[in-house]
Design a protein around this motif. Sequence first.
Motif, short mmCIF file in Angstrom:
data_model
loop_
_atom_site.label_atom_id
_atom_site.label_comp_id
_atom_site.label_asym_id
_atom_site.label_seq_id
_atom_site.Cartn_x
_atom_site.Cartn_y
_atom_site.Cartn_z
N SER A 65 34.58 52.79 39.64
CA SER A 65 33.97 52.52 40.94
C SER A 65 33.05 51.31 40.87
O SER A 65 32.97 50.51 41.82
N LEU A 66 32.33 51.15 39.76
CA LEU A 66 31.50 49.97 39.59
C LEU A 66 32.36 48.71 39.58
O LEU A 66 32.02 47.70 40.24
N ILE A 67 33.48 48.76 38.86
CA ILE A 67 34.39 47.61 38.84
C ILE A 67 34.95 47.35 40.23
O ILE A 67 35.02 46.20 40.69
N GLY A 68 35.34 48.43 40.93
CA GLY A 68 35.89 48.27 42.28
C GLY A 68 34.89 47.66 43.24
O GLY A 68 35.23 46.76 44.02
N GLY A 69 33.63 48.14 43.21
CA GLY A 69 32.63 47.58 44.10
C GLY A 69 32.29 46.13 43.77
O GLY A 69 32.17 45.29 44.67
N ASN A 102 40.31 45.74 42.67
CA ASN A 102 39.64 46.58 43.66
C ASN A 102 40.58 47.66 44.19
O ASN A 102 40.18 48.82 44.36
N CYS A 103 41.82 47.31 44.47
CA CYS A 103 42.79 48.30 44.97
C CYS A 103 43.05 49.39 43.94
O CYS A 103 43.15 50.57 44.30
N LEU A 104 43.15 49.02 42.68
CA LEU A 104 43.36 50.02 41.63
C LEU A 104 42.17 50.97 41.54
O LEU A 104 42.34 52.19 41.37
#
Length: 507
Positions: free
Chosen positions: A236-240, A378-380
């Motif tokens: 989630s940190l990577i996605g944000g 982000n999609c992953l």
Amino acid sequence: MAAAAEGAARSPEVVSIPATPQGQSTPEGAETPTVGGGARGKGGSGTPGRRVVEGLRGYLEEVGHLTRLDPRDAWLPVTESRGGNARYAAFHTLNAGLGFQALLLPLAFAGLGWSWGIISLTIAYFWQLYTLWILVKLHEAVPGRRYNRYVELAQAAFGEKLGMWLALFPTIYLSAGTATALILVGGETMKLFYQIVCGPLCSPSPITTVEWYLVFTSLAVILSQLPNLNSIAGLSLIGGATAIMYCTMSWVLSVSQPRPPTVSYDPVRSPSFGTSLFSTLNALGIVAFAFRGHNVALEIQATMPSTFKHPANVPMWRGTKVAYLLIAMCLFPVAVGGYWAYRNMMPPGGMLAALYAFHSNDKPRGVLAMTCLLVVLNCLSSFQIYSMPVFDSFEAYYTGRTNRPCSPWVRSGFRVFYGFLSLFISVALPFLSSLAGLLGGLTLPVTFAYPCFMWIRVKKPERLSFSWYLNWGLGLLGTAFSLAFSLGGVWSIVNNGMKFKFFKPAN
């Protein structure tokens, strides 16, 4: 659907004060009362009877919400880990609340114009922030209970059957439908990344669009093997972080270049009042579609420990405020900068498609490729947090039938099945990501209407008070907007002549 219904129908977490649950230790520093006198743990002065009373009081204050009646909570991916904190809440909320939908906001401004576009986006932002605050507060609105899932809270507010019917479809779509849309966007962006990096040497691409969907899904399924919601905090940190980066890059790259020569800011003349009205409603639906994440807010809060002295809503709201400050810093520049740069030339695919269409020769290929790569990452990451409620429902159905936790093989099987079922839907409905206005209208009550009605039903504010008027007004307005935006989305589909090509993704 049966699995989702079974998972949604589970009763909320209920506190049973007298005993510490099996397998769960008393919190550090809490006194454990003993039968027949005294309090084991901290020392105390006074008579043994007084020490018992003081120890029991401290135990009640410390243990509070931690005791569970349903042992299956410890077996399910949403609630099996209670180690969450404000940082994890910020990571998850940012990942769930900011995504590819932000890149479509300039399309809404094209239909609304400068003034109404900014006004609409601002109102929607604060409206959904208020309803998110409601959900955070209602998570533990009844002393001794925790509503760990959106459908559980809906059932508590509206009744078991009505709550199920009102909340089940939109929350299933927002989880499973978003996962399907992420496969579409992620697969197509991987293809675009490949074309940018490889250049004219790889034209035409030797890999079809469906094969790119398969590559994306395979990566998402591998990442989905992480066991529970707390375990994906790093993702989630990577996605944000990647969402913040590609949103910033998209508008900075757009406004730093000369605008296309055919860009016009003249008002678009509609042939009739009806056409103008439905066009506006569709644009407002796109604004509503940009705000997401309410369907997983209660699940995020469920990962946190909670006591009477330290309820989970405090760190949850602290993390949420940080996340939504960052979201605002992305949404408004993307909407304003994209509209300024492309206006009537904005392609239906949003900012990413505009960058590739107008600046593929102006910008270094490395910059464009990096933007695409950030969207894929982000999609992953978003796939994981939006799929977790579905995994939870599958496992709740299994544990309810077998009365034992899922083995690693069963858990892995559920997630592989779900990932490739989403892939099948993506191939069958490749036009799904183009229905932003319609989908924004259909799912709008989860974000803008239901929380207001839940507050009235659970908190029961005084009749004719400010809170009573505010929540009734916002709830009814949100419901009306849902119907209107859905009609606007349908009109946009008909007016633009969209052709629904089943099982025919673009090559």
